[in-house]
Design a protein around this motif. Structure first.
Motif, short mmCIF file in Angstrom:
data_model
loop_
_atom_site.label_atom_id
_atom_site.label_comp_id
_atom_site.label_asym_id
_atom_site.label_seq_id
_atom_site.Cartn_x
_atom_site.Cartn_y
_atom_site.Cartn_z
N ILE A 717 1.35 -1.71 -0.01
CA ILE A 717 -0.12 0.13 0.35
C ILE A 717 1.19 0.98 0.17
N ALA A 718 1.98 1.52 0.17
CA ALA A 718 2.98 1.75 0.62
C ALA A 718 3.20 2.76 -0.60
N GLU A 719 3.70 1.76 -1.98
CA GLU A 719 4.17 2.11 -3.35
C GLU A 719 2.60 2.77 -3.83
N LEU A 720 1.36 2.10 -3.66
CA LEU A 720 0.71 2.78 -4.28
C LEU A 720 -0.48 4.04 -4.03
N ASN A 721 0.16 4.62 -2.50
CA ASN A 721 0.06 5.62 -1.78
C ASN A 721 1.21 6.31 -2.50
N HIS A 722 1.95 6.08 -2.49
CA HIS A 722 2.78 7.34 -3.04
C HIS A 722 3.51 7.42 -4.09
N ILE A 723 2.15 6.87 -5.49
CA ILE A 723 1.92 7.28 -6.95
C ILE A 723 0.89 8.14 -6.95
N LYS A 724 -0.40 7.38 -5.91
CA LYS A 724 -1.51 7.77 -5.97
C LYS A 724 -1.37 9.83 -5.75
N LYS A 725 -0.26 10.04 -4.44
CA LYS A 725 -0.31 11.34 -4.29
C LYS A 725 0.43 12.48 -5.57
N ILE A 726 1.30 11.73 -5.90
CA ILE A 726 1.42 12.32 -7.50
C ILE A 726 0.64 12.46 -8.48
N TYR A 727 -0.47 11.50 -8.75
CA TYR A 727 -2.01 11.21 -9.40
C TYR A 727 -2.93 12.78 -8.69
N ASP A 728 -3.27 12.71 -7.64
CA ASP A 728 -3.46 13.37 -7.11
C ASP A 728 -3.21 14.81 -7.60
#
Ligand code: ADP
Ligand code: MG
Ligand code: MG
Length: 878
Positions: A717-728
């Motif tokens: 989930i850490a990886e996913l959230n990391h990319i999600k921030k860029i996306y956001d």
């Protein structure tokens, strides 16, 4: 159960017990159709035979002899009689028909004494001795394993001696000599006297049939066709009173389909030979006459045949494949089974039989093996290009589709070549069951002999491989590995193209084109669309792929692999430059250009898929995959050094350095997927931005685009959230810049074992899941998917350590469990969560069945497999 059933007393529904042939014979007997009297020894006896150390249990032969006595009564003939001998055939037959896989013995009951009686009774010594000759040959081959060639030599010598070229011209004297030579061959082979009593012959034949169940070619056939014990367990033996199609010009034998097996038209299709035995048609040694001609030759028999066809179809509610023989004007049926038809014929007959109210729509869908539809999606020759090629020959169109490849005459070599990736066209005079392994490794099959019912034709059709048979102008020379037709000689290794739909053979490689969907096929797909529950999407990364997918009925793209877009000739260099960039500024500049290209790609694809979801996966492979491999570079540099262009050499050296830097021992588990996205965030940023920009543009144009962004190789989930921030942040920036709300679902692939196990965590951020079953299978088994096929997997399957290749068909117990965990965890948090799969398994019917059963929202398959997937999905739902 009893060990032996007479045809009239068997319960023909028990196919597992009686085998297909036995069940068919008893069913026809019950329908009062003219079947010669006979009986079936059950498959149970076959299994007992093996349990009993390959010996017949004691109670079998007494039961057999009781039934022989019944046959004597019905026929008025006598077993082992010197006046009116009862002759029989001994035929194998498992629950699943395995055409030509096991041998049949004909004319059993003849010996030195009964042959004379038979001659007297038929008033035809020539025929009688010829029957005896055929018996010894078949018996010697099947029971003793004598090589056919030995018999052929004797036959040829006898013909030469008598000065005739045709078997049927051999006189009684010659035949008697042949018989004694044949026996000698057998006796030398077995070191024992040739068995002379019919009793002894019968026991040995029955045992031989049972043995053939475990013969190599039967085992290979079962393996290749996935015939497991639950669908066919052992073979039955059928003993049938002989009838003779070779008793003169009022006798004949033939094979017909009740509907055209090639295109499905409602017409009797097939061929027959006057004055011949059944084997002659099936083996394809003589090319038969088309069945319409029988109407003129033997009108009464033709009528009986056509009545039988109608009756059998009505009864079985399936087109039938029928063997018949006419003995001096009297019509007999020798076999009926569900016709193996081409995919086109299956589709047409399905639609027709629903119209005729013979079957329901559900039945119409389930009777088509989804896999076989592949043939309909086969390529055809590009009509406009044909004129550039010379036609070599024309034969009988036996199995549709066009294929090119190099000519190979030798079966073993064809297998070797095929297995090492060459495209091979197997060219033979005729084919035999032992040649079947070569069919799998060839693109197509061409035989100079045989008709539509020949071995080559039937087997190819079943496999959906293009095939042409009966091409008499093609002269094949095995010794020199050449074939000649119309003055042109083709050597082993030369390329030809065959069109199994037209029967034409061309020299060279004729370009082929995409298939079209017929009206009947559309009807089937329409019924299937309505019946299925699971969605079908495409794996597509070009607008063309997206369009094709839609034509085939795909509803969305489940996997758009963005890296494939970088392989275009106009951008691969740009992408390489990006990898080579020495600093972030330089890289960003190049990425901007790439972003423009990606954006326009996305626009085209989203347009082509308007109204449906398109799941865009961010860059997945490791960067070094885009660079030439270091070994190639070293070679290139060496070459350049001799020619002396320093700037080119230096450039190559720089690339080599970078390629070496990026090289990994184990790239599949290396610096790829989200790991690239994390270490080079500018790449994922560029891609995410391109998707948002594409959506903005399309929204302005009122195109209903539904892109979704999917992250590969996530394990936490850490990886996913990391990319999600860029996306956001890109989302926020784009929305405020264009003053519009933009909806792009953000989800993850589940292709790492840990992702499946922590799907409950991933679901807090991921709006959807997509199982990447290729990598998931790789991780679950720790099998490198790039390597297994050529290494240990075949042996695993042979040794039954694996039932199927898990990369082709989902491993339900292992990978399937991970999928179930993922689905449950995702839906626990988001009850309506969209969960699909996008691995190669998405096009595999049995995997689709599994996906349906665990409630996945969709499967995604390559555009070409979409129709197969739709039908398989319907079958899973029915
Ligand atoms: P397969 O399973 O390969 O089709 P079959 O058992 O049907 O083998 O027999 C091979 C050939 O011998 C067929 O052409 C069949 O019609 C013929 N044949 C079998 N039994 C008889 C019989 N009793 N009389 C005449 N021909 C027969
Ligand atoms: Mg048969
Ligand atoms: Mg993957």
């Amino acid at each position: 159960n009893k060990p032996v059933y007479a045809f009239e007393e068997a319960d023909s529904k028990k196919r597992m017990l009686l085998g297909g042939k036995g069940a068919g014979l008893s069913e026809m007997t019950r329908l009062k159709l003219p079947v010669p009297p006979g009986f079936t020894i059950t498959t149970e006896v076959c299994n007992k035979y093996y349990e009993n150390n390959r010996k017949l249990p004691k109670y079998v032969m007494p039961a057999v002899m009781k039934n022989i006595a019944k046959m004597e009564k019905k026929t008025g003939k006598k077993w082992n009689s010197t006046k009116n001998p009862l002759l029989v055939s001994v035929r194998s037959g498992a629950a699943i028909s395995m055409p030509g896989m096991m041998d049949t013995i004909l004319n059993l009951g003849l010996n030195e004494k009964t042959v004379e009686g038979f001659a007297e009774q038929t008033k035809n010594p020539r025929f009688s001795w010829d029957s005896y000759r055929r018996f010894i040959q078949l018996f010697g081959k099947v029971v003793f394993g004598v090589n056919d060639e030995k018999f052929d030599h004797v036959l040829d010598a006898a013909k030469a001696k008598q000065g005739v070229s045709d078997d049927s011209k051999l006189n009684v004297e010659s035949l008697k000599t042949i018989v004694s030579e044949y026996k000698k061959i057998c006796e030398e082979h077995t070191k024992r006297k040739f068995p002379d009593t019919p009793d002894e012959q019968l026991v040995l034949s029955i045992e031989a049939v049972f043995k053939s169940w475990m013969g190599e070619r039967a085992i290979v056939y079962r393996e290749k066709n996935n015939i497991t014990k639950d669908i066919a367990n052992g073979t039955a033996v059928n003993v049938v009173t002989m009838v003779f199609g070779n008793m003169g010009d009022d006798s004949a034998t033939g094979v017909v389909f009740t509907r055209n097996g090639h295109n499905g038209k409602k017409e009797i299709e097939g061929e027959y030979l006057i004055n011949a035995q059944g084997e002659d048609v099936v083996a394809g040694v003589r090319t038969g006459k088309s069945i319409e001609l029988l109407k003129k030759d033997m009108p009464k028999s033709h009528k009986e045949l056509s009545n039988a066809c109608t009756k059998l179809e009505k009864h079985f509610r399936e087109p039938q494949d029928i063997e018949f023989t006419i003995e001096q004007g009297k019509f007999y049926l020798l076999q009926t089974r569900t016709a193996k038809m081409s995919a086109a014929a299956l589709v047409k007959t399905s639609v027709d039989m629903v119209k005729e109210k013979l079957i329901t729509k559900d039945k119409a869908l389930t009777r088509i093996p989804a896999q076989q539809l592949e043939a309909l999606l086969h390529r055809t020759m590009d009509e406009s290009k044909i004129k550039n090629h010379k036609q070599l020959a024309k034969g009988i169109a036996a199995s549709p589709g066009a294929a090119s490849g190099i000519v190979e005459f030798d079966v073993k070599r064809a297998i070797e070549l095929g297995d090492t990736g060459s495209k091979v066209i197997l060219v033979r005079k005729e084919t035999k069951p032992e040649d079947v392994p070569a069919f799998f490794s060839s693109e197509g099959i061409l035989t100079s002999l045989g008709g539509k019912s020949s071995h080559a034709a039937i087997v190819s059709r079943g496999m959906g491989k293009p095939c042409i048979v009966g091409c008499p102008e093609l002269k094949i020379d095995y010794d020199n590995n050449t074939c000649t037709a119309n003055g042109v000689t083709i050597k082993r290794g030369d390329t030809i193209t065959i069109d199994g739909s037209a029967g034409t053979v061309f020299i060279g490689e004729v370009p082929t084109v995409e298939p079209k969907v017929t009206k009947d096929f559309e009807q089937i797909l329409d019924w299937a669309q309505k019946a299925k529950k699971i969605g079908i999407r495409a794996n597509a990364d070009t607008p063309e792929g997206a369009k094709l997918a839609r034509i085939f009925g795909g509803q969305g793209i489940g996997l758009c692999r963005t890296e494939r877009m970088f392989n275009g000739s106009d951008r691969i260099n740009l992408f390489v430059e990006m990898i080579m960039a020495e600093n972030i500024e330089e890289r960003s500049k190049i990425l901007q250009k790439l972003g423009q290209l990606q954006k326009s790609d996305f626009i085209e694809i989203l347009k082509a898929m308007e109204g449906y979801e398109v799941t865009i996966r961010l860059l997945d492979p490791p960067l070094h995959e885009f660079l030439p491999n270091p070994e190639e570079l070293v070679e290139k540099i060496q070459k350049l050094e001799s020619s002396g262009n320093t700037s080119e050499i230096n450039q190559a050296k720089v690339v080599l350095k970078r390629a070496r830097e990026l090289a990994e021992i184990n790239p599949m588990m290396g610096h790829r997927g989200v790991r690239v996205g994390i270490t080079y965030p500018e790449i994922y940023e560029m891609q995410i931005r391109a998707v948002f920009d594409a959506l903005v543009e399309l929204t302005k144009k009122k195109v209903k685009a539904h892109p979704q962004i999917m992250i590969p190789q996530i394990s936490s989930i850490a990886e996913l959230n990391h990319i999600k921030k860029i996306y956001d942040s890109i989302k926020k920036e784009t929305e405020s810049k264009h003053k519009m709300k933009l909806k792009i679902n953000f989800g993850t692939m589940i292709e790492v074992v840990r992702a499946a196990l922590t799907a409950n965590e991933l679901a807090t951020t991921a709006e959807f899941f997509s199982f990447g079953t290729n990598d998931l299978t790789q991780g679950t088994f720790s099998f490198s998917r790039e390597d297994v096929e050529g290494k240990f997997l075949p042996e695993y399957m042979e040794k039954e350590l694996l039932e199927r290749n898990p990369f082709q068909s989902i491993d339900v117990n292992g990978v399937g469990s991970l999928i179930k965990i993922g689905v449950a965890a995702g839906r626990a948090l988001r009850p309506n969560m969209e969960v699909g799969i996008c691995g190669e398994h998405g096009g595999d019917p049995s995997s689709i069945k599994f996906c349906h059963s665990v409630g996945l929202s969709y499967v995604s398959a390559s555009p070409h497999r979409i129709p197969i997937a739709i039908v398989a999905a319907a079958q899973a739902a029915i």
